[in-house]
Design a protein around this motif. Structure first.
Motif, mmCIF file in Angstrom:
data_model
loop_
_atom_site.group_PDB
_atom_site.id
_atom_site.type_symbol
_atom_site.label_atom_id
_atom_site.label_comp_id
_atom_site.label_asym_id
_atom_site.label_seq_id
_atom_site.Cartn_x
_atom_site.Cartn_y
_atom_site.Cartn_z
ATOM 1 N N THR A 62 1.035 -1.180 0.374
ATOM 2 C CA THR A 62 0.169 -0.007 -0.254
ATOM 3 C C THR A 62 0.961 1.224 0.159
ATOM 4 O OG1 THR A 62 -0.418 -0.032 2.091
ATOM 5 C CG2 THR A 62 -1.843 -1.157 1.117
ATOM 6 N N THR A 63 0.484 2.453 -0.209
ATOM 7 C CA THR A 63 1.220 3.894 -0.475
ATOM 8 C C THR A 63 1.349 3.938 0.863
ATOM 9 O OG1 THR A 63 -0.737 4.437 -1.479
ATOM 10 C CG2 THR A 63 0.823 5.944 -0.969
ATOM 11 N N THR A 64 1.001 3.963 2.553
ATOM 12 C CA THR A 64 0.857 4.095 3.997
ATOM 13 C C THR A 64 1.957 3.084 3.793
ATOM 14 O OG1 THR A 64 -0.980 4.335 4.069
ATOM 15 C CG2 THR A 64 0.410 3.925 5.725
ATOM 16 N N THR A 65 2.523 2.083 3.737
ATOM 17 C CA THR A 65 3.754 0.951 3.438
ATOM 18 C C THR A 65 4.854 1.926 3.074
ATOM 19 O OG1 THR A 65 2.050 -0.701 3.636
ATOM 20 C CG2 THR A 65 4.462 -1.571 3.701
ATOM 21 N N LEU A 122 5.056 4.595 1.564
ATOM 22 C CA LEU A 122 5.538 5.503 2.563
ATOM 23 C C LEU A 122 6.478 5.478 4.295
ATOM 24 C CD1 LEU A 122 3.177 7.788 1.711
ATOM 25 C CD2 LEU A 122 5.001 8.084 0.668
ATOM 26 N N ILE A 123 6.213 4.389 4.690
ATOM 27 C CA ILE A 123 6.483 4.202 5.783
ATOM 28 C C ILE A 123 8.102 3.369 5.800
ATOM 29 C CG2 ILE A 123 6.615 3.033 7.837
ATOM 30 C CD1 ILE A 123 3.706 2.785 8.155
#
Length: 155
Positions: free
Chosen positions: A2-5, A7-8
Motif C-alpha cells: 500500500t502507499t502507506t507501507t 511511505l513508511i
C-alpha cells in the motif's frame, strides 16, 4: 504494497541513510582531528630534535663534547629530521666521522676490551678526530645556520 507501507519504508530508509551520513560525518571529523594532532606532534618532535641538534653543535663548538661523540649525535639527529640532510655537503663530515668510527666499541663493550685493544681504538679515534676536527666544526657552524632557517632550510 500500500502507499502507506511504501511511505513508511521510504521514511525508514531515509532515516537510516541520514543516520549513516551523520555517523560518516562524525568519523570524518575525527580523522581530521587526529591528522591535525599527528601533524602537531610531528612538528613538536622536529622542533625538539632541531633544538637538541643546535645544543650538540654548540657543545662541539665550545669543545664540551669530543668530535666523535658530537658527530655521531648530530648525524643521528639529522637522520631523525630527514635522512637526506646528512647527504648535504655542509653536513657530510658528521656522516664521515660516523662511518669511520662506528666499528669502535662503546660503553660496556669498550670496558670489556683488553687494555691494549682499548688503547688501539683510542688511538684510531684520536687520529680520525684530528683529521676531521675542522670539517666537523664547520658542519657544527652550518647546523646553527640551518636552525635559523628552519623549516625553510629543510627543502
Amino acid at each position: 504494497m500500500t502507499t502507506t507501507t511504501a511511505l513508511i519504508l521510504l521514511a525508514l530508509g531515509l532515516a537510516i541513510v541520514a543516520g549513516l551520513a551523520a555517523y560518516a560525518f562524525t568519523l570524518w571529523r575525527e580523522v581530521k582531528r587526529r591528522d591535525a594532532f599527528h601533524e602537531q606532534e610531528l612538528r613538536r618532535a622536529h622542533e625538539n630534535c632541531l633544538s637538541n641538534l643546535e645544543i650538540v653543535a654548540a657543545s662541539l663548538l665550545q669543545e664540551q663534547v669530543d668530535i666523535t661523540e658530537g658527530a655521531w649525535r648530530c648525524k643521528m639527529l639529522l637522520d631523525i629530521l630527514d635522512p637526506r640532510l646528512i647527504e648535504r655537503p655542509a653536513f657530510q663530515a658528521f656522516g664521515e666521522v660516523y662511518a669511520r668510527t662506528r666499528h669502535l666499541h662503546t660503553h660496556s663493550a669498550r670496558k670489556a676490551l683488553a687494555p691494549r685493544d682499548r688503547m688501539r681504538e683510542d688511538r684510531e679515534r684520536l687520529e680520525i678526530e684530528a683529521e676531521w676536527r675542522q670539517p666537523v666544526l664547520r658542519a657544527a657552524h652550518e647546523v646553527i645556520e640551518f636552525h635559523r632557517g628552519w623549516p625553510d632550510s629543510l627543502h
